[in-house]
Design a protein around this motif. Structure first.
Motif, PDB file in Angstrom:
ATOM      1  N   GLU A 137      50.886  75.477  45.953  1.00  0.00           N
ATOM      2  CA  GLU A 137      50.875  74.538  44.522  1.00  0.00           C
ATOM      3  C   GLU A 137      49.170  74.844  43.767  1.00  0.00           C
ATOM      4  O   GLU A 137      49.002  75.491  42.387  1.00  0.00           O
ATOM      5  CB  GLU A 137      51.041  73.564  43.749  1.00  0.00           C
ATOM      6  N   THR A 138      48.532  74.280  44.273  1.00  0.00           N
ATOM      7  CA  THR A 138      47.065  74.298  43.916  1.00  0.00           C
ATOM      8  C   THR A 138      46.323  73.676  45.535  1.00  0.00           C
ATOM      9  O   THR A 138      46.920  73.323  46.087  1.00  0.00           O
ATOM     10  CB  THR A 138      46.525  73.316  43.077  1.00  0.00           C
ATOM     11  N   VAL A 139      45.272  74.253  44.966  1.00  0.00           N
ATOM     12  CA  VAL A 139      44.506  74.188  46.065  1.00  0.00           C
ATOM     13  C   VAL A 139      42.405  74.644  45.542  1.00  0.00           C
ATOM     14  O   VAL A 139      42.015  75.428  44.823  1.00  0.00           O
ATOM     15  CB  VAL A 139      44.213  75.088  47.426  1.00  0.00           C
ATOM     16  N   GLN A 140      41.542  73.793  45.747  1.00  0.00           N
ATOM     17  CA  GLN A 140      39.767  73.981  45.560  1.00  0.00           C
ATOM     18  C   GLN A 140      39.379  73.353  46.845  1.00  0.00           C
ATOM     19  O   GLN A 140      39.289  72.828  47.500  1.00  0.00           O
ATOM     20  CB  GLN A 140      40.167  72.385  44.733  1.00  0.00           C
ATOM     21  N   THR A 141      38.293  74.831  47.188  1.00  0.00           N
ATOM     22  CA  THR A 141      37.502  74.761  47.650  1.00  0.00           C
ATOM     23  C   THR A 141      35.782  73.999  48.362  1.00  0.00           C
ATOM     24  O   THR A 141      35.496  73.431  46.668  1.00  0.00           O
ATOM     25  CB  THR A 141      37.210  75.944  48.694  1.00  0.00           C
ATOM     26  N   HIS A 142      35.682  72.703  48.581  1.00  0.00           N
ATOM     27  CA  HIS A 142      34.779  71.917  47.795  1.00  0.00           C
ATOM     28  C   HIS A 142      33.554  71.670  49.198  1.00  0.00           C
ATOM     29  O   HIS A 142      33.802  72.293  50.274  1.00  0.00           O
ATOM     30  CB  HIS A 142      34.986  70.669  47.964  1.00  0.00           C
ATOM     31  N   HIS A 143      32.114  72.134  48.673  1.00  0.00           N
ATOM     32  CA  HIS A 143      31.386  72.318  49.705  1.00  0.00           C
ATOM     33  C   HIS A 143      30.578  70.777  49.821  1.00  0.00           C
ATOM     34  O   HIS A 143      30.305  70.506  48.912  1.00  0.00           O
ATOM     35  CB  HIS A 143      29.892  73.659  50.037  1.00  0.00           C
ATOM     36  N   LEU A 144      30.882  69.722  51.216  1.00  0.00           N
ATOM     37  CA  LEU A 144      29.990  68.767  51.034  1.00  0.00           C
ATOM     38  C   LEU A 144      29.210  68.736  51.721  1.00  0.00           C
ATOM     39  O   LEU A 144      28.735  68.626  52.526  1.00  0.00           O
ATOM     40  CB  LEU A 144      30.661  67.718  52.273  1.00  0.00           C
ATOM     41  N   THR A 145      28.212  68.017  51.265  1.00  0.00           N
ATOM     42  CA  THR A 145      26.723  67.650  51.415  1.00  0.00           C
ATOM     43  C   THR A 145      26.960  65.939  51.726  1.00  0.00           C
ATOM     44  O   THR A 145      25.802  65.344  52.621  1.00  0.00           O
ATOM     45  CB  THR A 145      25.392  67.739  51.105  1.00  0.00           C
ATOM     46  N   ASN A 146      27.769  65.411  51.404  1.00  0.00           N
ATOM     47  CA  ASN A 146      27.395  63.667  51.493  1.00  0.00           C
ATOM     48  C   ASN A 146      28.310  62.863  52.079  1.00  0.00           C
ATOM     49  O   ASN A 146      29.045  63.016  53.006  1.00  0.00           O
ATOM     50  CB  ASN A 146      28.963  63.407  49.763  1.00  0.00           C
ATOM     51  N   ALA A 147      27.137  62.073  52.581  1.00  0.00           N
ATOM     52  CA  ALA A 147      27.444  60.985  53.846  1.00  0.00           C
ATOM     53  C   ALA A 147      28.550  60.429  53.910  1.00  0.00           C
ATOM     54  O   ALA A 147      28.593  59.048  53.866  1.00  0.00           O
ATOM     55  CB  ALA A 147      25.827  61.254  54.832  1.00  0.00           C
ATOM     56  N   TYR A 149      31.488  58.494  50.913  1.00  0.00           N
ATOM     57  CA  TYR A 149      32.708  59.187  49.958  1.00  0.00           C
ATOM     58  C   TYR A 149      32.685  59.695  48.616  1.00  0.00           C
ATOM     59  O   TYR A 149      31.652  57.852  47.811  1.00  0.00           O
ATOM     60  CB  TYR A 149      33.562  58.206  50.156  1.00  0.00           C
ATOM     61  N   ALA A 150      33.492  60.443  48.572  1.00  0.00           N
ATOM     62  CA  ALA A 150      32.933  60.336  47.131  1.00  0.00           C
ATOM     63  C   ALA A 150      34.603  61.485  46.580  1.00  0.00           C
ATOM     64  O   ALA A 150      35.382  61.345  47.741  1.00  0.00           O
ATOM     65  CB  ALA A 150      32.272  61.785  47.069  1.00  0.00           C
ATOM     66  N   ASN A 151      35.316  60.628  45.386  1.00  0.00           N
ATOM     67  CA  ASN A 151      36.033  61.809  45.363  1.00  0.00           C
ATOM     68  C   ASN A 151      36.551  62.829  45.588  1.00  0.00           C
ATOM     69  O   ASN A 151      35.693  64.044  44.516  1.00  0.00           O
ATOM     70  CB  ASN A 151      36.968  61.319  44.449  1.00  0.00           C
ATOM     71  N   PHE A 152      37.191  64.152  45.863  1.00  0.00           N
ATOM     72  CA  PHE A 152      37.567  65.418  45.525  1.00  0.00           C
ATOM     73  C   PHE A 152      38.648  65.772  45.052  1.00  0.00           C
ATOM     74  O   PHE A 152      39.653  65.392  45.733  1.00  0.00           O
ATOM     75  CB  PHE A 152      37.739  65.962  47.250  1.00  0.00           C
ATOM     76  N   TYR A 153      39.229  67.111  44.513  1.00  0.00           N
ATOM     77  CA  TYR A 153      40.220  67.022  43.912  1.00  0.00           C
ATOM     78  C   TYR A 153      41.024  68.632  44.213  1.00  0.00           C
ATOM     79  O   TYR A 153      40.153  69.175  44.689  1.00  0.00           O
ATOM     80  CB  TYR A 153      40.577  66.949  41.610  1.00  0.00           C
ATOM     81  N   SER A 154      42.506  67.899  44.408  1.00  0.00           N
ATOM     82  CA  SER A 154      43.019  69.880  44.224  1.00  0.00           C
ATOM     83  C   SER A 154      43.075  70.533  42.964  1.00  0.00           C
ATOM     84  O   SER A 154      43.369  71.957  43.270  1.00  0.00           O
ATOM     85  CB  SER A 154      44.637  69.491  44.904  1.00  0.00           C
ATOM     86  N   GLY A 155      43.232  70.161  41.627  1.00  0.00           N
ATOM     87  CA  GLY A 155      43.538  70.460  40.891  1.00  0.00           C
ATOM     88  C   GLY A 155      44.412  70.079  40.637  1.00  0.00           C
ATOM     89  O   GLY A 155      45.579  69.647  41.096  1.00  0.00           O
ATOM     90  N   SER A 156      44.851  70.472  39.180  1.00  0.00           N
ATOM     91  CA  SER A 156      46.351  69.839  38.655  1.00  0.00           C
ATOM     92  C   SER A 156      47.472  71.015  38.470  1.00  0.00           C
ATOM     93  O   SER A 156      47.316  72.299  38.666  1.00  0.00           O
ATOM     94  CB  SER A 156      46.287  69.406  37.118  1.00  0.00           C
ATOM     95  N   TRP A 157      48.716  70.466  38.850  1.00  0.00           N
ATOM     96  CA  TRP A 157      50.184  71.276  38.857  1.00  0.00           C
ATOM     97  C   TRP A 157      50.746  71.480  38.603  1.00  0.00           C
ATOM     98  O   TRP A 157      50.754  69.498  37.785  1.00  0.00           O
ATOM     99  CB  TRP A 157      49.816  71.821  39.437  1.00  0.00           C
ATOM    100  N   THR A 158      51.667  71.787  37.755  1.00  0.00           N
ATOM    101  CA  THR A 158      52.795  71.789  36.767  1.00  0.00           C
ATOM    102  C   THR A 158      53.908  71.496  38.392  1.00  0.00           C
ATOM    103  O   THR A 158      54.006  73.631  38.739  1.00  0.00           O
ATOM    104  CB  THR A 158      52.920  72.898  36.002  1.00  0.00           C
TER     105      THR A 158
END
Length: 191
Positions: A137-147, A149-158
């Motif tokens: 439905e949706t996918v987002q790729t994130h490159h993490l360097t954070n030690a 916690y932070a919020n990461f999102y998939s993107g929105s979908w209908t």
């Protein structure tokens, strides 16, 4: 005089009703949400792996995907997920996911998860999958360097079908990548 005043009031009210329109029922949108921070039963969660068919060294857990009750690793509460990809080969991944039933009438949805990397860097997919056809439905790729916690999102979908799978996949991109994940949140506008 009374009659003229009454006629004037009726005329003003009639013109006002015509200009403003007749009141119809307003349709209000509502919101719906689903949260899972691993504090209750975790039996709905499952793990999956691609490219994990290699031999692990003694005393090493390769490609972990499990829920831990080690409170210092949690974002909130006492539980979090540990997901890793140690294959180190492009195309390899390890995931943790679960199914979610969206509300009837949902018109727009989004998903987020709190994630932190426990290695120097990691690449993750935040995914929502249509369960019936196993397509994104949706996918987002994130490159993490954070030690932290932070919020990461998939993107929105209908939404199409109401049944979706929410999933976090840690991608093997040439090295060891392990992340902690917590507080999965799906929200939808209904109506």
């Amino acid at each position: 005089m009374h009659r003229h005043l009454r006629n004037a009031i009726v005329t003003v009210l009639t013109v006002g009703a015509l200009l403003l329109g007749t009141g119809g029922r307003a349709l209000a949108a509502t919101s719906w949400s689903f949260d899972d921070g691993f504090e209750g039963s975790t039996s709905a969660w499952y793990d999956d792996c691609e490219g994990c068919g290699y031999r692990c060294p003694p005393y090493v857990t390769c490609d972990p995907a499990y829920v831990t009750s080690y409170a210092p690793s949690a974002n909130t509460g006492t539980h979090s997920a540990v997901i890793g990809s140690t294959a180190g080969t492009p195309g390899a991944w390890r995931s943790l996911g679960r199914s979610v039933r969206l509300p009837a009438g949902a018109s727009r949805c989004s998903m987020r998860a709190a994630i932190r990397s426990s290695t120097s860097d990691a690449t993750v997919n935040v995914e929502v999958i249509r369960t019936s056809t196993w397509t994104y439905e949706t996918v987002q790729t994130h490159h993490l360097t954070n030690a932290t916690y932070a919020n990461f999102y998939s993107g929105s979908w209908t939404p199409g079908p109401r049944d979706v799978t929410i999933r976090l996949a840690v991608l093997g991109e040439g090295g060891v990548a392990v992340v902690y994940a917590d507080d999965f949140h799906v929200s939808c506008v209904v109506g």
